[in-house]
Design an enzyme around this catalytic site. Structure first.
Site, PDB file in Angstrom:
ATOM      1  N   LYS A  82      31.382 -17.202 -14.121  1.00  0.00           N
ATOM      2  CA  LYS A  82      32.577 -16.392 -13.866  1.00  0.00           C
ATOM      3  C   LYS A  82      32.531 -15.810 -12.449  1.00  0.00           C
ATOM      4  O   LYS A  82      31.471 -15.393 -11.973  1.00  0.00           O
ATOM      5  CB  LYS A  82      32.662 -15.244 -14.878  1.00  0.00           C
ATOM      6  CG  LYS A  82      32.849 -15.715 -16.328  1.00  0.00           C
ATOM      7  CD  LYS A  82      34.216 -16.324 -16.573  1.00  0.00           C
ATOM      8  CE  LYS A  82      34.342 -17.009 -17.922  1.00  0.00           C
ATOM      9  NZ  LYS A  82      34.243 -16.111 -19.054  1.00  0.00           N
ATOM     10  N   GLN A 114      21.426 -14.802 -26.114  1.00  0.00           N
ATOM     11  CA  GLN A 114      22.389 -15.886 -25.936  1.00  0.00           C
ATOM     12  C   GLN A 114      21.958 -16.644 -24.687  1.00  0.00           C
ATOM     13  O   GLN A 114      21.140 -16.157 -23.919  1.00  0.00           O
ATOM     14  CB  GLN A 114      23.794 -15.300 -25.753  1.00  0.00           C
ATOM     15  CG  GLN A 114      23.866 -14.336 -24.580  1.00  0.00           C
ATOM     16  CD  GLN A 114      25.133 -13.488 -24.587  1.00  0.00           C
ATOM     17  OE1 GLN A 114      25.753 -13.296 -25.613  1.00  0.00           O
ATOM     18  NE2 GLN A 114      25.502 -12.990 -23.417  1.00  0.00           N
ATOM     19  N   ASP A 117      30.821 -19.837 -20.729  1.00  0.00           N
ATOM     20  CA  ASP A 117      29.556 -19.687 -20.006  1.00  0.00           C
ATOM     21  C   ASP A 117      28.430 -19.211 -20.913  1.00  0.00           C
ATOM     22  O   ASP A 117      27.319 -18.994 -20.442  1.00  0.00           O
ATOM     23  CB  ASP A 117      29.729 -18.727 -18.813  1.00  0.00           C
ATOM     24  CG  ASP A 117      30.207 -17.341 -19.229  1.00  0.00           C
ATOM     25  OD1 ASP A 117      30.831 -17.238 -20.320  1.00  0.00           O
ATOM     26  OD2 ASP A 117      29.961 -16.372 -18.491  1.00  0.00           O
ATOM     27  N   ASP A 169      21.813  -6.216 -26.382  1.00  0.00           N
ATOM     28  CA  ASP A 169      23.224  -6.510 -26.186  1.00  0.00           C
ATOM     29  C   ASP A 169      23.837  -7.076 -27.465  1.00  0.00           C
ATOM     30  O   ASP A 169      23.291  -8.027 -28.045  1.00  0.00           O
ATOM     31  CB  ASP A 169      23.320  -7.531 -25.043  1.00  0.00           C
ATOM     32  CG  ASP A 169      24.749  -7.776 -24.601  1.00  0.00           C
ATOM     33  OD1 ASP A 169      25.300  -6.885 -23.934  1.00  0.00           O
ATOM     34  OD2 ASP A 169      25.298  -8.844 -24.938  1.00  0.00           O
ATOM     35  N   ASN A 170      24.952  -6.503 -27.884  1.00  0.00           N
ATOM     36  CA  ASN A 170      25.689  -7.043 -29.040  1.00  0.00           C
ATOM     37  C   ASN A 170      24.804  -7.424 -30.221  1.00  0.00           C
ATOM     38  O   ASN A 170      24.890  -8.553 -30.721  1.00  0.00           O
ATOM     39  CB  ASN A 170      26.484  -8.285 -28.612  1.00  0.00           C
ATOM     40  CG  ASN A 170      27.812  -7.907 -27.985  1.00  0.00           C
ATOM     41  OD1 ASN A 170      28.294  -6.778 -28.146  1.00  0.00           O
ATOM     42  ND2 ASN A 170      28.420  -8.838 -27.275  1.00  0.00           N
ATOM     43  N   GLU A 208      23.366  -1.827 -28.657  1.00  0.00           N
ATOM     44  CA  GLU A 208      24.672  -1.755 -28.014  1.00  0.00           C
ATOM     45  C   GLU A 208      25.704  -2.410 -28.930  1.00  0.00           C
ATOM     46  O   GLU A 208      26.084  -3.553 -28.756  1.00  0.00           O
ATOM     47  CB  GLU A 208      24.644  -2.464 -26.644  1.00  0.00           C
ATOM     48  CG  GLU A 208      25.927  -2.276 -25.846  1.00  0.00           C
ATOM     49  CD  GLU A 208      26.830  -3.515 -25.819  1.00  0.00           C
ATOM     50  OE1 GLU A 208      27.962  -3.388 -25.328  1.00  0.00           O
ATOM     51  OE2 GLU A 208      26.419  -4.602 -26.272  1.00  0.00           O
ATOM     52  N   LYS A 258      29.632  -6.387 -13.229  1.00  0.00           N
ATOM     53  CA  LYS A 258      29.207  -7.474 -14.111  1.00  0.00           C
ATOM     54  C   LYS A 258      29.360  -8.835 -13.418  1.00  0.00           C
ATOM     55  O   LYS A 258      28.658  -9.784 -13.765  1.00  0.00           O
ATOM     56  CB  LYS A 258      30.046  -7.475 -15.397  1.00  0.00           C
ATOM     57  CG  LYS A 258      29.769  -6.286 -16.303  1.00  0.00           C
ATOM     58  CD  LYS A 258      30.266  -6.502 -17.726  1.00  0.00           C
ATOM     59  CE  LYS A 258      31.783  -6.469 -17.774  1.00  0.00           C
ATOM     60  NZ  LYS A 258      32.288  -6.492 -19.184  1.00  0.00           N
ATOM     61  N   TYR A 259      30.322  -8.896 -12.477  1.00  0.00           N
ATOM     62  CA  TYR A 259      30.619 -10.201 -11.853  1.00  0.00           C
ATOM     63  C   TYR A 259      30.375 -10.229 -10.351  1.00  0.00           C
ATOM     64  O   TYR A 259      30.530 -11.260  -9.736  1.00  0.00           O
ATOM     65  CB  TYR A 259      32.076 -10.604 -12.129  1.00  0.00           C
ATOM     66  CG  TYR A 259      32.449 -10.474 -13.586  1.00  0.00           C
ATOM     67  CD1 TYR A 259      31.933 -11.389 -14.514  1.00  0.00           C
ATOM     68  CD2 TYR A 259      33.276  -9.462 -14.034  1.00  0.00           C
ATOM     69  CE1 TYR A 259      32.248 -11.277 -15.862  1.00  0.00           C
ATOM     70  CE2 TYR A 259      33.601  -9.339 -15.380  1.00  0.00           C
ATOM     71  CZ  TYR A 259      33.089 -10.247 -16.283  1.00  0.00           C
ATOM     72  OH  TYR A 259      33.389 -10.125 -17.599  1.00  0.00           O
TER      73      TYR A 259
END
Lengths: 685, 685
Positions: free
Chosen positions: B274, B334, B369, B405-406, B434, B546-547
C-alpha cells in the site's frame, strides 16, 4: 501468611490443573472447537444443582456463543427427555448481541437434561460473504467454485435424497453458462439451506455440560395445604382415627385445599413421653408427641394403633385423591427410645461413654424422648438405606407428598442421595422441607432436592419486609430452585401478630400467604377458628395439639371457613396466582401493600392490595406499573375485586384504593382488558 | 418442539450425570463430607478461567461453609505457590453468617492456586456444648468422659509432643477428684486447643476445586504506554532505525512513560504494498505497512534491514530497561504474500479453488497485501507451534511486553494455549490485546490469557458514558480478569472529538485516560503535538504513519509534553492512581465529572474533577462521598490540586469546584488527612 503448615498425609491430593505453569503443554484436540459456550441459563450454581420446573412449563434456555472473527455461528439446543437415551435437537435463535435462545416444553414429569451444541457454519459464512461481493460487483467465480466444493462436502454427510439435492446445487454453482448472481441464488435457496442444515460438520462442535431440570407435578408450584392432627378429628372425648380424617375430607375439600398434611401417624414412644403443654412427665392417658416416633407397635413404617391401620391410610389416600386432595405424611427421621430400631440396630445411634444412647440435645436443652440417628456411625450405609426405605414404603402405599421434619439437622448429602433415589422410582414425589434455620442452609436443602420449602413469611409483616423478601424469592437464582410455601401459622408457631391480632389480622395473613406465594398452607382448625391462646412467654399455642387431643367446633359462626373457601377458589380460577411472577407497585401509604402477579403466558393478571393495619381504614394511591399489568399507558381497564365482587374502572398510572379492616383488609382484583400476549409484559419490571 | 432431529453419529456422547433418574444410586463415599463449600470467591466463570492479580497484592479468598445442624465447622485456605508441590495451609476466619475468609500475599510472579478445605470440628462442638451444660449446672460426667475419648483420638494423629499434651489433657478430664468446670477448663486451654488444631481428622473433609491465580508483574496493572513508529524516528528525510529509537529514549523517559511500544519491526512485503494514505499501489520508494509482515529478508523473527538488526533491538531493550522502560513489540499473526512461510509452508494458508492463496477479506473489503493463517488447516499443529515460537523468540531476545494485533480474528483456543505456554517459560511476559470488537469477545480474550486489553474509552465522552463504562470495568466480575488500557488515540483512530477539538480537548482526554485507568497509553508524537488532520470521512489520520514516514518537531512550543510529564509524575507518585478502586461522586453539572480513587491499603486517595466541555468554564458542586474519601462527616481535609498546585480546604459533603478549559480542564486533588487504614473505606461505595 500466618501459621502455615503442610496438610497431613491423610489429605487427598488436589487434582492437577491444565496450564499449571509447570512445563510445556501439548495442543489438545479440543483446541479445534472455535465456539465458546458461556453464561448458559438457567443453571443453579453453574450447573452443580438441578433447575426446577413443573410439567407444562416452557423452558427457555439461553447462552452466549462467543467465537473469533466474523464467521457465521450456528447452535442447537439438545434436550433429553426423562427416560430417553436420545438427545433431541432444535436450532438456537439469535436474540441480541451474541446471545442465543431456544425453548422447549417439559410435558412429562421426571429428570430432563439440556445442553448446547455450537459450531462455525461455513455455508452461511460463504453465502453472506459471496452475496456482499456480488452486490459490490466483484468477480465471484472462485467463490462460486469454493461454494460448490463446500456443498459437495455437505453432500458426503447427507442421506441419499439430501446428497442429490446438494450435488445438483453444486453443479449449478459450477455452471459457467449462468449469471453469477443466479448461480448464487439457486444455491442459497430455501430447499438447499434446509438440506445443508441437515448435515452440518459437527466434528469440531462445542458441547456444553448438560444441565439437569427436575420436572415436578404442577402441585410442586401451586398447592394449598391444610394441616390437621388426626387424633383430634374424632368426636369430643374420643381419640380420632384415620377414618375420622376421611370423614373430615369433604370439609377440607369445601375449604378448597388440595394437600392434607398429617403430623406423624406412627406409634408414639412411652419413655420420657411429654404431657400436655410439653410437661416433662406424661400421665398414663396422655397421648404424647407424634414426633417421638416408635414403640413396641412399630416405627416409621407402622400406623399408630389408635389411628387405625395401613389399610385405613390407603383408603384415606384414595378417597382424598377422588376429591382432588393429596395426603401428605410427616417424616421425622428420629426415634423414641422405644423404637424397634433402638434394639435391632443400636449401631444406628450414638452411644455415650457409659453405653447409653445419646438423646437429642441442643445444650443446655435436652430432648430425652428423642434419639437422633448417627448418620455417620458404624452402620451409616445400612441406616441410609433403611431411611430411604421409609419414603419408598409410603410411596408404595400411594403417598406422594412428604413434609420432612427438621431436615436441616440431617446431613445435606443424605438428602441429595435419598430424594434423588426416591424420585428415580417415584418422579412425582414431593418433599416439603420444614427448615427454619440459616438462610443458606434452607437454600442448600432446596438445591439438593427438596421440592418446596418453609419460609420466613410467618414473621414478615411490614411492607418493606414483605416486598424485599418476596422479591428475592421470586427472582433467579432462588426462583430456579427454591419454591416457597407460606404459612401464617403452624403447630410450632403462633406469631405475636396473630396472638394479639383481631379477625382482620387473620384475614390479612391469609390473603398475603395465599396471593404472595403460589404454595401456602394453614394449620387448622386452629387458623380458621382463630385460636389465639398462647403459652406464656412463647410464640406457641397453649394446649398445643402436639401434646394433647383438642376438640374443634368447625361450625362456629365466626369461622373463617367461608373466606378461606373464597380465597382458594380465587387461586384456582386465576392462573396468575399459581406462579410467582410478581411485581410490587408503590403506594403512598406504608400500610398499603400493592402487587400484581401474572401467568407465564401473560394471559392473566391479578392486582392485590392489602391493608397491613388491621385496626384502621387506609386509603391512598397505588402508582401502577402499567407495563406489569399488561395495560397501555392510557388504556382503561376493569379491576374486578374477586373478594368483594366490586368492579372498578382504572385508567392511567394512578389508582385510588380504600380498605377498611372492619369490612375486608384486602382486594384481589382481576385485571380485565383485551387479550394479552407474553410480549406485552416486562417480566419483573 | 419444532424440527427435532437426532444428532448425527459424529456427535461425541454427552457425559452421564449422577442421579440421572435412570435407576437406583449407590451411596458415594463422598456423602461423608458434611460441609458444603459454596460461593467461592474470587473466581472467573465459576473457576473455568484464572483470576488475575499482580505481585505484592493481598488476595482475599472467601466462601460459604454450609453444613447441617449446629456442630462447629472449621476451614482452611490451601495455597500453592508457583513452583511448589506442597499446599500451604492457614485457618479460615468467620466473617458473617456462614461466610469465611482468609487472605494471602502473592509475593512471586507466576501461577498460584488456592482451594478451600472444610470439616466438622468435633472438639469445638464438644467444648462449646459442655461449657453450656456446666453453666446450666447440668451433670457433665459423661461429657467429660466423651471429651477424653475425643482427645485420645486426636492424640493418635499427633506427633510425639502433641500426643503427650493431648493424653495428659484426656487424663485430667477423667480425673474424678477435680471439679467438673476445672477439668473442662484445663482441657479447653490454649495449649490444648493449639495441639488439637494441629491434628484434625480430615478424612471426611470437603475440598473445593482449586482456583488459579495468575500473578503478573506490577506493570500489568500500572503502566504508561508510548507508541511510536521507529521509521519516523530518524532525521527528516531519512528512514529511522532502532538506534534512532534508542536516541529517542530519553525523551520518552522524560515524558514519564514506562512502556515504549513499536509497531511491527519486521521486513515488509512488496506484493500489493500500500502507498501513502492507503493508496492501492505503492511507488518504488513507498515504505508500506509494517503489518504486511515478511519479505525475502525474513518474517516474524527478523528485523527490517532498514530498521537495523536483532542486536540493535536487544541494545534498545537493554537501554530502555536502564531508564525504567520496557520495549513492547507488536505481534501481528499474518503474512505478506512475500513472507517465507508462504513458500516454505503453503499448508499454513487457505487455498482457493484455483490454487492461489486466500488473502484477507471482510466482504466486500479485500486486503490483498495480507494472507491470514489457516489456524485449522492441514498443518494446524505445526503452525501453532511456529506462532508460539515467535513469542518465545523475542522473549529470548529480552522482550517481555507484546501488543497483539487483532487477536480477535485468531481462535480463542489458540490464545489460551499459546499465552499459557509462553508464560510457563516467561511468567513475567505481558500481552496487550488490541481488539476493538464485540464486548463478549473482548472479555473472552482477557479470560483466556491476555494481560491487558484495549477498550471503548476512545469513544466514550459524556459523563454518563464514562461513569457507566468505568464502573462496569472496575468491579467484579470484569475487574478479576479484564485489565483496561485507555488510549485517547491510536494510529488507527483519530476520534472526532480530537479531530475537531482544541488543546483543552486533548488535555481532557489525556487526564481522563491517565486517571480513570491505571493503564493508559498515547500514540505519539501525534498526540503530544495534537495532530488533528484527518482523512476525509474517516476517523483516521491523514498521511498516516501506517503507510509513510512522518517527521515530527518534538520541540514545538505548543507540545503537550510538559503536561504529560506532570500527569505521569502524578501517577507515579500517587498509588491511588495505580489501581482501579474508583468511586464516582455526583455533580450538579453534567459537564463536570468527579471521581475518586484509592490505593488497596486505603492509605492514599485522589479526587479527580474534569470539565468535559473543552470550550466553556464550568463551576458547580460535587456531592462528595466522604466515606469513599476516607474522611469523616465533619472532618476538614486538604485537597491539593497536583496539576495546578493549588490547595483547598474541604469540609462536609459539598465541594465547590470551578474549571476553566482556557487554563486547565481538570483537577487532580490529593486528599490529605490523618493516616487512613483500610477499614475507613467502603469499597466502591
Amino acid at each position: 501468611m500466618a501459621s502455615h503448615r503442610s496438610p497431613p498425609a491423610s489429605l487427598p491430593p488436589l487434582p492437577r490443573l491444565p496450564f499449571s505453569g509447570e512445563g510445556p503443554q501439548d495442543i489438545s484436540p479440543a483446541a479445534r472447537r472455535r465456539v465458546f459456550v458461556e453464561a448458559l441459563a438457567p443453571r443453579v450454581d453453574g450447573g452443580r444443582y438441578p433447575v426446577k420446573r413443573v410439567v407444562g412449563d416452557r423452558v427457555s434456555a439461553s447462552c452466549d456463543l462467543v467465537r473469533d472473527g466474523q464467521d457465521a455461528v450456528a447452535g442447537a439446543l439438545l434436550v433429553r427427555r426423562p427416560a430417553a437415551r436420545e438427545w433431541l435437537r432444535q436450532p438456537l435463535q439469535s436474540v441480541a448481541g451474541e446471545r442465543y435462545e431456544a425453548s422447549f416444553l417439559v410435558d412429562e414429569i421426571g429428570q430432563w437434561q439440556f445442553a448446547i451444541l455450537a459450531w462455525i457454519d461455513p455455508f452461511e459464512t460463504w453465502r453472506a460473504g459471496t452475496r456482499k461481493k456480488i452486490d459490490a460487483g466483484q468477480d465471484v467465480e472462485l467463490d462460486l467454485a469454493a461454494g460448490a466444493l463446500l456443498l459437495k462436502a455437505y453432500a458426503s454427510r447427507a442421506d441419499a435424497a439430501g446428497a442429490d439435492t446438494l450435488r445438483s446445487a453444486a453443479a449449478r454453482l459450477e455452471d459457467g453458462s449462468l449469471v453469477a448472481a443466479d448461480r448464487w441464488a439457486s444455491a442459497a435457496s430455501p430447499p438447499i439451506l434446509a438440506a445443508v442444515a441437515e448435515c452440518p460438520d459437527l466434528r469440531d462442535a462445542t458441547q456444553s455440560e448438560p444441565v439437569v431440570i427436575v420436572v415436578d407435578p404442577v402441585r410442586a408450584r401451586f398447592s394449598s395445604w391444610y394441616e390437621m392432627f388426626p387424633r383430634s378429628a374424632g368426636a369430643p372425648g374420643r381419640h380420632g382415627t384415620l377414618r375420622d380424617v376421611a370423614a373430615r375430607l369433604p370439609y377440607v375439600a369445601s375449604l378448597g385445599f388440595d394437600v392434607l398434611y398429617l403430623p406423624p401417624i406412627h406409634p408414639i414412644g412411652r419413655t420420657a413421653r411429654k404431657g400436655p403443654n410439653n410437661a416433662p412427665n406424661a400421665g398414663p392417658d396422655d397421648v404424647g408427641s407424634p414426633w417421638a416416633i416408635g414403640g413396641p407397635e412399630g416405627g416409621h413404617k407402622s400406623v399408630h394403633p389408635r389411628l387405625g391401620t395401613i389399610d385405613d391410610l390407603q383408603a384415606l389416600v384414595r378417597k382424598a385423591r377422588e376429591l382432588g386432595i393429596e395426603v401428605a405424611l410427616d417424616i421425622a427421621l428420629q426415634a423414641s427410645p422405644d423404637h424397634p430400631y433402638v434394639t435391632q440396630h443400636p449401631e444406628w445411634f450414638l452411644h455415650r461413654p457409659d453405653g447409653t444412647i445419646q438423646y437429642a440435645e441442643n445444650p443446655p436443652k435436652r430432648y430425652e424422648d428423642v434419639y437422633p440417628f448417627d448418620f455417620y456411625g458404624a452402620g451409616w450405609e445400612s441406616l441410609w438405606e433403611e431411611l430411604h426405605g421409609i419414603f419408598v414404603f409410603w410411596c408404595e402405599k400411594g403417598v406422594r407428598v412428604f413434609r420432612v421434619d427438621n431436615p436441616h439437622t440431617k446431613p445435606l448429602a443424605f438428602w441429595e442421595w435419598c430424594i434423588a433415589r426416591v424420585k428415580a422410582a417415584y418422579p412425582d414425589a414431593l418433599f416439603l422441607a420444614e427448615a427454619f434455620t440459616r438462610p443458606k442452609l434452607m437454600y442448600a436443602l432446596a438445591k439438593l432436592g427438596f421440592t418446596q420449602s418453609y419460609t420466613y413469611f410467618t414473621w414478615r409483616q411490614s411492607k418493606r419486609e414483605l416486598t424485599d423478601y418476596v422479591t428475592t424469592l421470586a427472582r433467579p437464582p432462588l426462583s430456579d430452585f427454591y419454591r416457597p410455601n407460606f404459612w401464617p401459622n403452624t403447630p410450632d408457631i403462633l406469631p405475636t401478630h396473630l396472638e394479639f391480632g383481631n379477625r382482620a389480622a387473620f384475614v390479612q395473613r391469609l390473603v398475603l400467604a395465599a396471593t404472595l406465594s403460589s404454595n401456602y398452607g394453614i394449620y387448622g382448625p386452629a387458623f380458621e377458628l382463630m385460636d389465639r391462646a398462647a403459652r406464656e412467654g412463647a410464640e406457641e399455642y397453649a394446649d398445643n395439639e402436639k401434646y394433647q387431643i383438642r376438640s374443634w367446633d368447625l361450625q362456629r359462626q365466626d369461622s373463617l371457613g367461608d373466606l378461606i373457601t373464597l380465597v382458594n377458589r380465587v387461586r384456582r380460577e386465576n392462573p396468575a396466582l399459581q406462579d410467582n411472577l410478581v411485581t410490587f407497585h408503590p403506594t403512598d401509604d406504608d400500610a398499603l401493600l400493592a402487587f400484581s402477579k401474572r401467568s407465564a403466558d401473560g394471559a392473566h393478571v391479578v392486582l392485590v392490595v392489602v391493608n397491613l393495619d388491621s385496626h384502621h381504614r387506609h386509603a391512598g394511591h397505588v402508582a401502577l406499573d402499567l407495563a406489569a399489568l399488561g395495560v397501555g399507558p392510557d388504556e382503561a381497564f376493569q379491576a374486578h375485586d374477586l373478594l368483594s365482587d366490586e368492579r372498578h374502572r382504572f385508567q392511567g398510572p394512578q389508582a385510588y384504593v380504600e380498605l377498611d379492616p372492619e369490612f375486608l383488609p384486602a382486594s384481589v382484583f382481576a385485571v380485565r382488558r383485551h387479550l394479552r400476549t407474553e410480549q406485552d409484559f416486562d417480566y419483573y419490571s
